[in-house]
Design a protein around this motif. Sequence first.
Motif, PDB file in Angstrom:
ATOM      1  N   GLY A   1       3.623  -5.416  13.973  1.00 35.75           N
ATOM      2  CA  GLY A   1       4.734  -5.868  14.808  1.00 35.75           C
ATOM      3  C   GLY A   1       5.564  -6.987  14.212  1.00 35.75           C
ATOM      4  N   LYS A   2       5.250  -7.446  13.012  1.00 34.17           N
ATOM      5  CA  LYS A   2       6.017  -8.534  12.401  1.00 34.17           C
ATOM      6  C   LYS A   2       6.827  -8.012  11.210  1.00 34.17           C
ATOM      7  CE  LYS A   2       2.861 -12.237  13.780  1.00 34.17           C
ATOM      8  NZ  LYS A   2       2.105 -13.437  13.342  1.00 34.17           N
ATOM      9  N   LYS A   3       8.074  -8.491  11.099  1.00 39.81           N
ATOM     10  CA  LYS A   3       8.960  -8.088  10.011  1.00 39.81           C
ATOM     11  C   LYS A   3       8.528  -8.805   8.732  1.00 39.81           C
ATOM     12  CE  LYS A   3      12.850  -6.285   8.292  1.00 39.81           C
ATOM     13  NZ  LYS A   3      13.111  -4.841   8.207  1.00 39.81           N
ATOM     14  N   VAL A   4       8.193  -8.026   7.712  1.00 38.61           N
ATOM     15  CA  VAL A   4       7.677  -8.595   6.464  1.00 38.61           C
ATOM     16  C   VAL A   4       8.583  -8.205   5.294  1.00 38.61           C
ATOM     17  CG1 VAL A   4       5.736  -8.661   4.851  1.00 38.61           C
ATOM     18  CG2 VAL A   4       5.307  -8.570   7.308  1.00 38.61           C
TER      19      VAL A   4
ATOM     20  N   ILE B   1       1.216  -0.168  10.247  1.00 38.60           N
ATOM     21  CA  ILE B   1       2.263  -0.272   9.221  1.00 38.60           C
ATOM     22  C   ILE B   1       3.418   0.646   9.612  1.00 38.60           C
ATOM     23  CG2 ILE B   1       2.771  -0.030   6.757  1.00 38.60           C
ATOM     24  CD1 ILE B   1      -0.276  -0.241   6.261  1.00 38.60           C
ATOM     25  N   GLU B   2       4.625   0.070   9.731  1.00 38.27           N
ATOM     26  CA  GLU B   2       5.782   0.864  10.172  1.00 38.27           C
ATOM     27  C   GLU B   2       7.021   0.519   9.346  1.00 38.27           C
ATOM     28  OE1 GLU B   2       5.557   1.239  14.864  1.00 38.27           O
ATOM     29  OE2 GLU B   2       5.283  -0.863  14.228  1.00 38.27           O
ATOM     30  N   GLY B   3       7.938   1.466   9.322  1.00 42.26           N
ATOM     31  CA  GLY B   3       9.289   1.243   8.805  1.00 42.26           C
ATOM     32  C   GLY B   3       9.375   0.690   7.396  1.00 42.26           C
ATOM     33  N   ILE B   4       8.532   1.154   6.496  1.00 43.36           N
ATOM     34  CA  ILE B   4       8.582   0.655   5.109  1.00 43.36           C
ATOM     35  C   ILE B   4       9.828   1.201   4.404  1.00 43.36           C
ATOM     36  CG2 ILE B   4       7.404   0.557   2.877  1.00 43.36           C
ATOM     37  CD1 ILE B   4       5.978  -0.964   5.091  1.00 43.36           C
TER      38      ILE B   4
ATOM     39  N   HIS C   1      14.628  -5.113  -5.794  1.00 42.47           N
ATOM     40  CA  HIS C   1      14.288  -6.331  -5.058  1.00 42.47           C
ATOM     41  C   HIS C   1      12.861  -6.315  -4.523  1.00 42.47           C
ATOM     42  CE1 HIS C   1      18.663  -6.451  -5.174  1.00 42.47           C
ATOM     43  NE2 HIS C   1      18.628  -7.731  -4.796  1.00 42.47           N
ATOM     44  N   GLY C   2      12.448  -5.222  -3.828  1.00 41.27           N
ATOM     45  CA  GLY C   2      11.118  -5.170  -3.258  1.00 41.27           C
ATOM     46  C   GLY C   2      11.050  -4.260  -2.051  1.00 41.27           C
ATOM     47  N   LEU C   3      10.199  -4.596  -1.095  1.00 41.68           N
ATOM     48  CA  LEU C   3       9.966  -3.755   0.075  1.00 41.68           C
ATOM     49  C   LEU C   3      10.159  -4.557   1.367  1.00 41.68           C
ATOM     50  CD1 LEU C   3       6.638  -2.096  -1.130  1.00 41.68           C
ATOM     51  CD2 LEU C   3       8.866  -0.975  -1.077  1.00 41.68           C
ATOM     52  N   THR C   4      10.558  -3.833   2.415  1.00 39.98           N
ATOM     53  CA  THR C   4      10.599  -4.419   3.762  1.00 39.98           C
ATOM     54  C   THR C   4       9.838  -3.489   4.691  1.00 39.98           C
ATOM     55  OG1 THR C   4      12.614  -3.279   4.491  1.00 39.98           O
ATOM     56  CG2 THR C   4      12.903  -5.353   3.272  1.00 39.98           C
TER      57      THR C   4
ATOM     58  N   SER D   1       0.822  -1.216   0.000  1.00 39.06           N
ATOM     59  CA  SER D   1       0.000   0.000   0.000  1.00 39.06           C
ATOM     60  C   SER D   1       0.853   1.261   0.000  1.00 39.06           C
ATOM     61  CB  SER D   1      -0.939   0.000   1.207  1.00 39.06           C
ATOM     62  OG  SER D   1      -0.203   0.124   2.417  1.00 39.06           O
ATOM     63  N   LYS D   2       2.118   1.128   0.340  1.00 39.10           N
ATOM     64  CA  LYS D   2       3.020   2.283   0.370  1.00 39.10           C
ATOM     65  C   LYS D   2       3.771   2.460  -0.954  1.00 39.10           C
ATOM     66  CE  LYS D   2       1.772   3.087   4.536  1.00 39.10           C
ATOM     67  NZ  LYS D   2       0.863   4.225   4.814  1.00 39.10           N
TER      68      LYS D   2
END
Length: 661
Positions: free
Chosen positions: A438-441, A421-424, A430-433, A398-399
């Motif tokens: 609260g889970k690292k995606v 949603i945090e720390g995008i 490569h993509g997004l992190t 979404s970001k």
Amino acid sequence: MKSGKQHEHCCSYEETVKPGGQHDHPGHESHDDDDGHSHGEGETEGWMGHWPLLTALFAVVVMMILEYGFGKKFNDVIQLIIFIPAYLLAGYNVLNLAFRKALRLDFLNEFFLMSVATIGAFAIGSYSEGVAVMVFYSIGEWFQDTAVSNAKRSIKALLDIRPDTVDVIRGGKVETVNPSTVTIGEVIQVKPGEKVALDGELLSDKATFNTAALTGESRPDNKVKGESVFAGMINLNQLTEIKVKAAFKDSKLSKILEMVQDATARKSQTQLFISRFAKVYTPIVFLLAVLLVALPYFFVSDYVFQDWLYRGLVFLVISCPCALVVSIPLGYFGGIGLASKNGILFKGSNYLDVMTRINTVVMDKTGTLTKGVFEVQKVVAVGIDEKELLLFAAAIESKSTHPIAVAVVSHAGDVLVGVKIEGIEEVAGHGLTGVINGKKVLAGNAKLLKKFGVDYDSAVDEEVDTIVVLAVDRKYAGYITIADEVKEDAGQAIAAMHALGIQTVMLSGDKQSTVDKVASLLGIDKAFGDLLPEHKVDQVEALKKEGRRLAFVGDGVNDAPVVALADAGIAMGGLGSDATIETADIVIQNDQPSKIVTAIKIGKLTRSIVWQNIILAMGVKIIVLILGAGGVATLWEAVIADVGVALLAILNAVRIQRKQV
């Protein structure tokens, strides 16, 4: 019809049909430049538009009275006195133009030839035949003038549908003004059934428009707030407000109209050949007519000058190349008009010719054969629930504004309410992190997981569609495949091209497996993926070295180098892009690949009718020239054959606009 004027049909195409829907006439009420062109103002309907026909008919009445009424009661001098006014009435325009051209030492033109022939007829006492030549010529010119005017009007009416007034909201009130006075940023109102006058952005929540005049597609087009609306669309169901985004003169419709009008200036090779042919043909025929009169003196024992002069005059009359120099450009204009009705814009009649010679069509994939709108095809969850996988994917995507991200978010639906949603962060290529609830995606391609040391299923590498791989808290969680949807008529278009013996090639920047999948689905002959713009150029150059005559179909902007290399550059969906209209040779306005085949068929139809006219005109002229030289054909047969052939050729050319393709 232009008032009191008559087309200079037989001069040259430059003097017959000019860009912008204007014509040049040998005329009564106009000012002529040094080229014999006349510049009339506006259009006048009514009896003045039929002046050439009225004068010709009056001359016929005079001639009939003298021939069949009182002719035997008058001597030659009296008949001559009465015939001359009839002759001048019917032939004034031709004589006037011949005189003006003669002042510029231009004697080898059909107007001068016609004048010499008819004055010669008077000199040998053939008064009625001299008048008849001018009468039938004037009547024929009137019919030709009507055909040309109607053809040009049909094109202008098709495209120039901009309203004369528009309702604009100013100071809280609705004012009716001329569209050219509305500035960018103002808001206009369009009532149901009214045409949109200016390009803009829809302010109303929704609206439905008929876009047939722009795209050739009669199916209603539903728009929602924020979408683009273009001049020429017809509002179908409710009062609509539109914020103006372009000035009246800069609207898409204005640009399209200008392009179609300018197309008449870009001549086909056939037209250029006929123009050159007429310039050589006319002096040769004039010389042959002189020789036909003079040479028999040395070889014929019972030589009678008056008889051989008459044959020479017949030769001059039939030599007029009217049928060729009028019907051929009219045929090409008809082809451009037929294409416009089908939502295809040719930038010149030369491209109608080019499309008849195409044996290879090279196409981009995205936006040409596919819709350019990505949709989720498959969701594979590993170790977590599918809905949870979609939530993580939609949250992190979404970001991003990437089309793939938009497709994922759209497919997930309304699942992001209350999601943290945090720390995008974006990892280039490569993509997004990020952190979701609260889970690292991790969300991106397989290289992203490799970069972070996350093992994944081998099935990921076997997918042919675009893929988004996910990991949650450094553990592989599954993947989502996204694919571009193939256009409904793409398969039909490829099959139709194969039926015409045309090779199909697809070039794309997408990975080869994705390209192969689309090519296999549609039956495309050759497909190349993983291409950068310079690689596409290499592929096209290789095809041209094989002797292929090719059209390239793409967006007309990003593929500009390839478009320049192709024999014909075709842009898909030119309605929304100024750059597309500027770049391409041919613009398909409604995004349908099947229109590529339609463009080819229109080119072939136009060429067929043009060559029918060439063969008809030259065949009849050669036969009557021989008969005239042999003393069999009279001036009556000569003028009837000339005018008749011209009329048949023009009616044949106009027939193009009524064809269904």
